[in-house]
Write a protein that holds these residues in place. Structure first.
Motif, PDB file in Angstrom:
ATOM      1  N   ALA A  48      58.876  14.879  75.919  1.00 10.09           N
ATOM      2  CA  ALA A  48      57.701  15.134  76.674  1.00 10.09           C
ATOM      3  C   ALA A  48      56.698  15.086  75.679  1.00 10.09           C
ATOM      4  O   ALA A  48      56.583  15.489  74.742  1.00 10.09           O
ATOM      5  N   LYS A  49      55.300  14.468  76.306  1.00  9.09           N
ATOM      6  CA  LYS A  49      54.307  14.115  75.558  1.00  9.09           C
ATOM      7  C   LYS A  49      53.332  15.765  75.507  1.00  9.09           C
ATOM      8  O   LYS A  49      53.534  16.240  76.599  1.00  9.09           O
ATOM      9  N   PRO A  50      53.078  16.102  74.305  1.00 12.18           N
ATOM     10  CA  PRO A  50      52.175  17.251  74.317  1.00 12.18           C
ATOM     11  C   PRO A  50      51.111  17.354  75.335  1.00 12.18           C
ATOM     12  O   PRO A  50      50.145  16.444  75.592  1.00 12.18           O
ATOM     13  N   VAL A  51      51.055  18.590  76.005  1.00 14.96           N
ATOM     14  CA  VAL A  51      49.960  18.835  76.948  1.00 14.96           C
ATOM     15  C   VAL A  51      48.779  19.296  76.204  1.00 14.96           C
ATOM     16  O   VAL A  51      48.704  20.301  75.562  1.00 14.96           O
ATOM     17  N   PRO A  52      47.547  18.607  76.270  1.00 17.21           N
ATOM     18  CA  PRO A  52      46.418  19.390  75.610  1.00 17.21           C
ATOM     19  C   PRO A  52      46.238  20.558  76.070  1.00 17.21           C
ATOM     20  O   PRO A  52      46.303  21.111  77.064  1.00 17.21           O
ATOM     21  N   ARG A  53      45.764  21.356  74.915  1.00 20.82           N
ATOM     22  CA  ARG A  53      45.229  22.765  75.316  1.00 20.82           C
ATOM     23  C   ARG A  53      44.175  22.784  76.457  1.00 20.82           C
ATOM     24  O   ARG A  53      43.287  21.747  76.152  1.00 20.82           O
ATOM     25  N   ALA A  54      43.957  23.604  77.134  1.00 21.84           N
ATOM     26  CA  ALA A  54      43.050  23.796  77.896  1.00 21.84           C
ATOM     27  C   ALA A  54      41.636  24.236  77.293  1.00 21.84           C
ATOM     28  O   ALA A  54      41.638  24.920  76.523  1.00 21.84           O
ATOM     29  N   VAL A  55      40.481  23.435  77.620  1.00 20.85           N
ATOM     30  CA  VAL A  55      39.195  23.651  77.036  1.00 20.85           C
ATOM     31  C   VAL A  55      38.706  25.032  77.877  1.00 20.85           C
ATOM     32  O   VAL A  55      38.544  25.042  79.026  1.00 20.85           O
ATOM     33  N   ASP A  56      38.131  25.794  76.734  1.00 20.57           N
ATOM     34  CA  ASP A  56      37.604  27.103  77.460  1.00 20.57           C
ATOM     35  C   ASP A  56      36.414  26.883  78.111  1.00 20.57           C
ATOM     36  O   ASP A  56      35.589  26.111  77.380  1.00 20.57           O
ATOM     37  N   ASP A  57      36.011  27.382  79.205  1.00 18.38           N
ATOM     38  CA  ASP A  57      34.585  27.468  79.652  1.00 18.38           C
ATOM     39  C   ASP A  57      33.743  28.663  78.667  1.00 18.38           C
ATOM     40  O   ASP A  57      34.195  29.463  78.195  1.00 18.38           O
ATOM     41  N   PRO A  58      32.370  28.381  78.578  1.00 18.15           N
ATOM     42  CA  PRO A  58      31.721  29.372  77.935  1.00 18.15           C
ATOM     43  C   PRO A  58      31.825  30.885  78.417  1.00 18.15           C
ATOM     44  O   PRO A  58      31.902  30.957  79.570  1.00 18.15           O
ATOM     45  N   VAL A  59      32.092  31.738  77.499  1.00 19.75           N
ATOM     46  CA  VAL A  59      32.092  32.994  77.877  1.00 19.75           C
ATOM     47  C   VAL A  59      30.565  33.618  77.984  1.00 19.75           C
ATOM     48  O   VAL A  59      29.905  33.404  77.030  1.00 19.75           O
ATOM     49  N   TYR A  60      30.239  34.276  79.265  1.00 18.86           N
ATOM     50  CA  TYR A  60      28.706  34.805  79.450  1.00 18.86           C
ATOM     51  C   TYR A  60      28.643  36.283  79.422  1.00 18.86           C
ATOM     52  O   TYR A  60      27.598  36.803  79.166  1.00 18.86           O
ATOM     53  N   GLU A  61      30.009  36.893  79.616  1.00 18.45           N
ATOM     54  CA  GLU A  61      29.803  38.242  79.663  1.00 18.45           C
ATOM     55  C   GLU A  61      31.086  38.888  78.877  1.00 18.45           C
ATOM     56  O   GLU A  61      32.216  38.092  78.984  1.00 18.45           O
ATOM     57  N   LEU A  62      31.439  40.140  78.553  1.00 20.48           N
ATOM     58  CA  LEU A  62      32.321  40.666  77.891  1.00 20.48           C
ATOM     59  C   LEU A  62      33.307  41.063  78.968  1.00 20.48           C
ATOM     60  O   LEU A  62      32.644  41.729  80.095  1.00 20.48           O
ATOM     61  N   PRO A  63      34.596  41.293  79.065  1.00 17.66           N
ATOM     62  CA  PRO A  63      35.489  41.513  80.156  1.00 17.66           C
ATOM     63  C   PRO A  63      35.592  43.073  79.995  1.00 17.66           C
ATOM     64  O   PRO A  63      36.543  43.729  79.644  1.00 17.66           O
ATOM     65  N   SER A  64      34.525  44.065  80.081  1.00 13.17           N
ATOM     66  CA  SER A  64      34.370  45.491  79.877  1.00 13.17           C
ATOM     67  C   SER A  64      33.531  45.968  80.888  1.00 13.17           C
ATOM     68  O   SER A  64      32.477  45.541  81.444  1.00 13.17           O
ATOM     69  N   THR A  65      34.066  47.092  81.485  1.00 11.91           N
ATOM     70  CA  THR A  65      33.356  48.010  82.218  1.00 11.91           C
ATOM     71  C   THR A  65      32.870  49.063  81.463  1.00 11.91           C
ATOM     72  O   THR A  65      32.146  49.963  82.350  1.00 11.91           O
ATOM     73  N   ASP A  66      32.845  49.357  80.313  1.00 11.70           N
ATOM     74  CA  ASP A  66      32.440  50.465  79.471  1.00 11.70           C
ATOM     75  C   ASP A  66      30.996  50.001  79.053  1.00 11.70           C
ATOM     76  O   ASP A  66      30.702  49.041  79.227  1.00 11.70           O
ATOM     77  N   LYS A  67      30.322  50.836  78.615  1.00  7.58           N
ATOM     78  CA  LYS A  67      28.904  50.741  78.377  1.00  7.58           C
ATOM     79  C   LYS A  67      28.896  50.081  76.752  1.00  7.58           C
ATOM     80  O   LYS A  67      28.685  50.504  76.047  1.00  7.58           O
ATOM     81  N   LEU A  68      29.487  48.753  76.866  1.00  8.18           N
ATOM     82  CA  LEU A  68      29.669  48.066  75.591  1.00  8.18           C
ATOM     83  C   LEU A  68      28.924  46.697  75.797  1.00  8.18           C
ATOM     84  O   LEU A  68      29.321  45.911  76.720  1.00  8.18           O
ATOM     85  N   VAL A  69      28.170  46.243  74.883  1.00  6.00           N
ATOM     86  CA  VAL A  69      27.270  45.043  74.795  1.00  6.00           C
ATOM     87  C   VAL A  69      27.755  44.411  73.529  1.00  6.00           C
ATOM     88  O   VAL A  69      27.955  44.887  72.504  1.00  6.00           O
ATOM     89  N   ALA A  70      27.255  42.998  73.593  1.00  4.88           N
ATOM     90  CA  ALA A  70      27.313  41.991  72.375  1.00  4.88           C
ATOM     91  C   ALA A  70      26.143  41.688  72.111  1.00  4.88           C
ATOM     92  O   ALA A  70      25.133  41.131  72.737  1.00  4.88           O
ATOM     93  N   LEU A  71      25.588  42.286  70.675  1.00  3.30           N
ATOM     94  CA  LEU A  71      24.146  41.535  70.472  1.00  3.30           C
ATOM     95  C   LEU A  71      24.408  40.366  69.389  1.00  3.30           C
ATOM     96  O   LEU A  71      25.233  40.258  68.673  1.00  3.30           O
ATOM     97  N   THR A  72      23.598  39.223  69.923  1.00  2.00           N
ATOM     98  CA  THR A  72      23.816  37.904  69.031  1.00  2.00           C
ATOM     99  C   THR A  72      22.417  37.527  68.710  1.00  2.00           C
ATOM    100  O   THR A  72      21.420  37.762  69.421  1.00  2.00           O
ATOM    101  N   LEU A  73      22.283  36.816  67.645  1.00  2.00           N
ATOM    102  CA  LEU A  73      21.089  36.493  66.965  1.00  2.00           C
ATOM    103  C   LEU A  73      21.208  35.016  66.407  1.00  2.00           C
ATOM    104  O   LEU A  73      22.347  34.509  65.973  1.00  2.00           O
TER     105      LEU A  73
END
Length: 250
Positions: A48-73
């Protein structure tokens, strides 16, 4: 943020190929019965020919319901503003993600090492900060690969996150970043600090928009970032007092 997986297909069933029943006896001398025919060999299947890995869509939020944020610069490192940002993060015990422009990182290798040494994540923001939608696939790969090489040389490991300048994603950029072992990260809170609208407005925009799981976009390079630094000085303690924590996603 879940990767797609592909299950293997089962091989088709092959018939047994057994011979039918023997003919009834006749008046002629009985023939020596022939043995049943051997089963037909199964067809040889190509691997079988290898199946290419799925390309991820951009992540826009963290999967968290806690008061947790990501600061990016973005757009650093800058010899004036990045050290000021690092001092604030050190003061409040915050880990952040720095999306570095490759040519800036190459000019400031000591500062890149300092960012990594203080526990922050180094991430790829291309070599020259172009509009990736206007570049060929070879040019996109060069922008990303050169930057990853510089960051790996500074931190001892390759970056795992990539951000397209301006958030201008393209299929080529997403595919190339995946090929180079990076996932795309966008943002959900943009105070447009790059436009220098004033410290108060940057601060208000962040505090009004932030919520559990937010990814906050700020800039430590690409121009005069004194307003951004003043805004960080204003809103970080407010978020901490409100129970928010900070993370640098892996």
């Amino acid at each position: 943020m879940t990767l797609l997986t592909v299950g293997a297909c089962g091989a088709p069933l092959v018939g047994s190929g057994d011979a039918g029943p023997a003919s009834p006896a006749s008046s002629t001398p009985a023939a020596v019965p022939s043995p049943s025919a051997a089963p037909e060999p199964a067809p040889v299947l190509s691997p079988a020919k290898p199946v290419p890995r799925a390309v991820d869509d951009p992540v826009y939020e963290l999967p968290s319901t806690d008061k947790l944020v990501a600061l990016t610069l973005d757009d650093g490192p800058d010899p004036t503003h990045t050290p000021a940002v690092l001092a604030l993060l050190r003061k409040y015990g915050i880990r952040a993600t720095f999306f570095l422009v490759g040519e800036n990182a190459a000019d400031q290798p000591g500062l890149v090492r300092e960012i990594a040494a203080e526990g922050h994540h180094l991430a790829n923001h291309t070599w020259t900060h172009p509009d990736l939608r206007r570049l060929s696939e070879a040019q996109v790969r060069d922008e990303l690969a050169r930057t990853s090489d510089v960051l790996q040389a500074a931190a001892g490991k390759p970056p795992t996150w990539f951000r397209a300048p301006g958030g201008d994603w393209s299929p080529v950029a997403l595919r190339t970043s995946s090929d180079l072992g990076m996932r795309p990260m966008g943002w959900s809170v943009d105070p447009r600090d790059w436009a220098r609208p004033g410290t108060s407005l940057i601060t208000d925009r962040v505090l009004k928009a932030v919520r559990p799981g937010s990814i906050v976009l700020n800039h430590d390079g690409g121009g005069d970032r004194s307003q951004t630094i003043a805004a960080l000085r204003a809103y970080l303690p407010v978020l901490i007092d409100d129970g928010y924590g900070f993370t640098a996603p892996r």
